[in-house]
Design an enzyme around this catalytic site. Structure first.
Site, mmCIF file in Angstrom:
data_model
loop_
_atom_site.group_PDB
_atom_site.id
_atom_site.type_symbol
_atom_site.label_atom_id
_atom_site.label_comp_id
_atom_site.label_asym_id
_atom_site.label_seq_id
_atom_site.Cartn_x
_atom_site.Cartn_y
_atom_site.Cartn_z
ATOM 1 N N ASP A 177 0.903 -1.152 0.000
ATOM 2 C CA ASP A 177 0.000 0.000 0.000
ATOM 3 C C ASP A 177 0.936 1.193 0.000
ATOM 4 O O ASP A 177 1.624 1.460 0.999
ATOM 5 C CB ASP A 177 -0.870 0.005 1.266
ATOM 6 C CG ASP A 177 -1.845 1.165 1.254
ATOM 7 O OD1 ASP A 177 -1.419 2.299 0.950
ATOM 8 O OD2 ASP A 177 -3.029 0.954 1.544
ATOM 9 N N HIS A 178 0.985 1.929 -1.111
ATOM 10 C CA HIS A 178 2.059 2.922 -1.225
ATOM 11 C C HIS A 178 1.928 4.046 -0.193
ATOM 12 O O HIS A 178 2.890 4.763 0.056
ATOM 13 C CB HIS A 178 2.168 3.453 -2.656
ATOM 14 C CG HIS A 178 1.132 4.462 -3.044
ATOM 15 N ND1 HIS A 178 -0.131 4.119 -3.435
ATOM 16 C CD2 HIS A 178 1.176 5.819 -3.084
ATOM 17 C CE1 HIS A 178 -0.814 5.220 -3.709
ATOM 18 N NE2 HIS A 178 -0.052 6.268 -3.504
ATOM 19 N N HIS A 240 -5.879 2.786 1.635
ATOM 20 C CA HIS A 240 -5.114 3.947 2.105
ATOM 21 C C HIS A 240 -5.717 4.570 3.378
ATOM 22 O O HIS A 240 -5.007 4.871 4.325
ATOM 23 C CB HIS A 240 -5.020 5.007 1.013
ATOM 24 C CG HIS A 240 -4.495 4.497 -0.294
ATOM 25 N ND1 HIS A 240 -3.522 3.533 -0.379
ATOM 26 C CD2 HIS A 240 -4.795 4.807 -1.575
ATOM 27 C CE1 HIS A 240 -3.242 3.292 -1.650
ATOM 28 N NE2 HIS A 240 -4.016 4.043 -2.396
HETATM 29 C C1 BG6 Z 1 -4.119 4.927 -5.876
HETATM 30 C C2 BG6 Z 1 -5.535 5.026 -6.395
HETATM 31 O O1 BG6 Z 1 -3.970 3.787 -5.084
HETATM 32 O O2 BG6 Z 1 -3.829 6.077 -5.108
HETATM 33 C C3 BG6 Z 1 -5.723 6.291 -7.219
HETATM 34 O O3 BG6 Z 1 -5.806 3.903 -7.200
HETATM 35 C C4 BG6 Z 1 -5.282 7.507 -6.426
HETATM 36 O O4 BG6 Z 1 -7.061 6.456 -7.641
HETATM 37 C C5 BG6 Z 1 -3.896 7.288 -5.833
HETATM 38 O O5 BG6 Z 1 -5.280 8.623 -7.304
HETATM 39 C C6 BG6 Z 1 -3.539 8.406 -4.888
HETATM 40 O O6 BG6 Z 1 -2.209 8.296 -4.509
HETATM 41 P P1 BG6 Z 1 -1.383 9.554 -4.047
HETATM 42 O O7 BG6 Z 1 -0.085 9.010 -3.616
HETATM 43 O O8 BG6 Z 1 -1.291 10.483 -5.245
HETATM 44 O O9 BG6 Z 1 -2.165 10.197 -2.958
#
Ligand code: BG6
Length: 486
Positions: A177-178, A240
Site C-alpha cells: 500500500d504505497h 489507504h
Molecule cells: C491509488 C488510487 O492507489 O492512489 C488512485 O488507485 C489515487 O485512484 C492514488 O489517485 C492516490 O495516490 P497519491 O499518492 O497520489 O495520494
C-alpha cells in the site's frame, strides 16, 4: 548476496512511472544492494535493449533533474527483459532458466513484483509455485510483492490469500500500500512513539474526534473503466484510509519490527464493529461528481461513488466514544491528505471570546501531502484588544526544516524494504481481510438499497453539501482547508 527484482506486468504504466524510477533513485543514492538485477516479464516482445531504451525515456521524464545519463547507462546494464505470458507454464520455465543464467547459478534473493492487472495475481502465483520459483532455502530468499487491490471483497481476498499461501509462506508475502511508503505516514509513528508529550493526550479523555481526509483534485480520467468497478471505497478507503486510521489509532508496538507493528494495527481493525444496515444509513455518506458518467468506460447510469465519508468507532479503552471520520473523493477542491486530531473544548470557559465550539478548540493537523508537515492550532490573545482571542498555530514544515532534502517517492522506501526483507510497511494477510470485513457490509448495503442517497456534487468543492450538513448535524465541522505550499 545478489538480488534479482522480477517485474510481472513490465510493460505497464506502474513499472515505467513508479518502479523503475524508484529503483533508479535508489541506485543514484547508493542504496540499492550491490548486484541488483532487474528483470521485466510481460507479453510485449522487447529485446533487452528495446526495453532499456524505452525505460531511459520514461525514467528521464519521471525523475526530472535527478536523471543522469551516464549513471543510467551503467544502471541499465543490470536491466533485462524476458518475454512471457502468465498463462503459459513454459514461459515460466524459460524465466527460471533465464534467472539462473543471469545469477550465474549462485544464490540470490529474488523479489517477484506483481504489477499486472489484479486478475493475473492468482495465475502468476500458481505459475511461480509450479515452476519451483517460490521455494526458498536459508541462503536464498524468495519474496512476492502484490499490488493493490488485494481482492475486491472479503471472500476474494481470502481466496487470494489461500492461493498465495499454497506456494509462499506469509513471511514471503509483501502486500503493498504505497501510502505506507510516504515519509509523513512513517513520521506519524515517530510523532506518536518517539515523543512523550503526545501520548498522554492521545485518547478519549482529550480528543473529541479524528478526521482523515484524502481529497484529490483530479477526476478519474483514463482509469474510468477500472474505477467504475472499484469506486472510492475499494480504490481508496479499504486500503489507504484504513492504513492511516490504523497508524493513528494503534497502541505502541513492543518493538519496531514487522509482526509487532502489524499485530497492533490489526487490533485496531478488530475493534471496529462491522456496521449494521442502520449504522450504514446513519453513518456513511456517498457522492458522485457531476460529469462522472461522461467518461469513456463509465455506464451512463453508473451509481459508483467517487466520494465517500464514514464515521467509524474503535471500540477499545483508548478510543471508546471518539468518532473517526474518514472521507475521500475525486474532483475535490484541491489535493490534500490530512489527519486532523480535534481536541475537546476546555472544560470551563473563562473568556467570552472562545473557544466556543469543538471546531475552535485545539487541533493537531498532520499534513500527509502535499504540504508535508504538522500544525498545532491553539488560542492566543490578540495584543492590545482586551481579552480578544484568535486561533494561531505552531507550524512544522518538512521542506522548510529539511531544506535541500527532497521528499522521496513512496515506492523507493517500499522497494528497498522488500529487497531487504523488512515487511513492517506491508499489509499482512489478516490485516487485508480485517479491512475488507469493515468495508464489505457498507458496499453490500450501498449496492442493495438506495440509502444513503447517492448525492451529486460539483467538481472543485469539498464533495456534496449534504455531507457538510451531516457533519454539522453532529455538532462538528469538516476541516476544509487546502494546504498552502510555500
Ligand atoms: C491509488 C488510487 O492507489 O492512489 C488512485 O488507485 C489515487 O485512484 C492514488 O489517485 C492516490 O495516490 P497519491 O499518492 O497520489 O495520494
Amino acid at each position: 548476496m545478489p538480488h534479482t527484482f522480477v517485474i510481472f506486468g513490465a510493460s505497464g504504466d506502474l513499472t515505467s512511472r513508479k518502479l523503475i524510477p524508484a529503483l533508479y533513485n535508489l541506485r543514484r543514492k547508493g542504496r540499492l544492494p550491490e548486484q541488483t538485477r532487474i528483470v521485466g516479464f510481460s507479453r510485449t516482445a522487447y529485446s533487452h535493449e528495446d526495453w532499456r531504451k524505452e525505460l531511459a525515456e520514461t525514467t528521464a521524464k519521471f525523475t526530472g533533474d535527478n536523471f543522469d545519463g551516464e549513471l543510467w547507462e551503467a544502471f541499465s546494464q543490470q536491466i533485462f527483459y524476458q518475454p512471457g505470458d502468465i498463462g503459459v507454464a513454459d514461459d515460466f520455465a524459460k524465466l527460471k532458466a533465464f534467472l539462473e543464467e543471469i545469477e550465474g547459478g549462485g544464490d540470490a534473493t529474488r523479489v517477484y513484483y506483481l504489477s499486472t492487472a489484479p486478475r493475473f495475481y492468482e495465475p502468476a502465483i500458481q505459475q511461480l509455485g509450479a515452476a519451483g520459483l517460490a521455494c526458498e532455502t536459508c541462503d536464498c530468499k524468495r519474496r512476492v510483492v502484490i499490488e493493490k487491490p488485494f481482492g475486491t471483497d472479503l471472500a476474494t481476498a481470502k481466496a487470494l490469500n489461500e492461493s498465495v499461501h499454497q506456494h509462499f509462506a506469509e513471511h514471503q508475502v509483501y502486500r503493498i500500500d504505497h501510502y505506507l511508503g510516504k515519509e509523513t505516514v512513517q513520521n506519524l509513528l515517530v510523532l506518536r512513539f518517539a515523543n512523550s508529550i503526545f501520548e498522554p493526550v492521545w485518547n478519549r479523555n482529550y480528543i473529541d474526534h479524528v478526521q482523515i481526509t484524502v481529497a484529490e483534485e483530479v477526476e478519474v480520467g483514463k482509469r474510468a473503466g477500472y474505477y467504475d468497478n472499484a469506486g472510492v471505497m475499494r480504490d481508496m478507503v479499504q486500503n489507504h484510509l484504513l492504513q492511516l486510521l490504523m497508524i493513528t489509532a494503534m497502541e505502541a508496538p513492543v518493538k519496531y519490527a514487522a509482526d509487532p507493528v502489524r499485530d497492533e494495527k490489526v487490533k485496531v481493525l478488530q475493534a471496529i464493529k462491522p456496521m449494521s444496515a442502520e449504522d450504514i444509513r446513519r453513518d456513511t455518506f456517498r457522492g458522485q461528481y457531476r460529469g462522472y458518467t461522461r467518461h469513456d468506460g463509465v455506464e451512463a447510469t453508473s451509481r459508483t461513488a467517487t466520494f465517500a465519508a464514514l464515521k467509524l468507532c474503535v471500540h477499545n479503552w483508548r478510543w471508546q466514544g471518539v468518532p473517526f471520520y474518514l472521507r475521500s473523493g475525486k474532483a475535490m477542491s484541491c489535493r490534500t491528505t490530512q489527519i486532523v486530531i480535534q481536541f475537546r473544548q476546555p472544560p470551563h470557559m473563562l473568556f467570552a471570546d472562545g473557544p466556543r465550539t469543538a471546531a475552535d478548540s485545539n487541533r493537531l493537523v498532520i499534513q500527509v501531502q502535499p504540504a508535508e508537515g504538522i500544525q498545532l492550532h491553539f488560542e492566543t490573545k490578540v495584543p492590545d484588544e482586551g481579552m480578544k482571542i484568535r486561533q494561531t498555530d505552531l507550524d512544522f514544515n518538512y521542506r522548510r526544516e529539511f531544506r535541500g532534502k527532497g521528499m522521496p517517492e513512496a515506492y523507493e522506501r517500499l522497494l528497498l524494504d522488500a529487497l531487504e526483507g523488512d515487511a513492517s510497511l506491508f499489509a499482512r494477510a489478516d490485516e487485508a481481510e480485517a479491512a475488507w470485513a469493515i468495508i464489505d457490509p457498507i458496499l453490500e448495503s450501498w449496492r442493495a438499497g438506495d440509502k444513503p442517497t447517492l448525492f451529486m456534487y460539483d467538481p472543485g468543492f469539498w464533495g456534496p453539501e449534504e455531507c457538510t450538513e451531516w457533519m454539522h448535524g453532529q455538532g462538528r465541522e469538516w476541516f476544509d482547508s487546502c494546504p498552502v505550499l510555500k
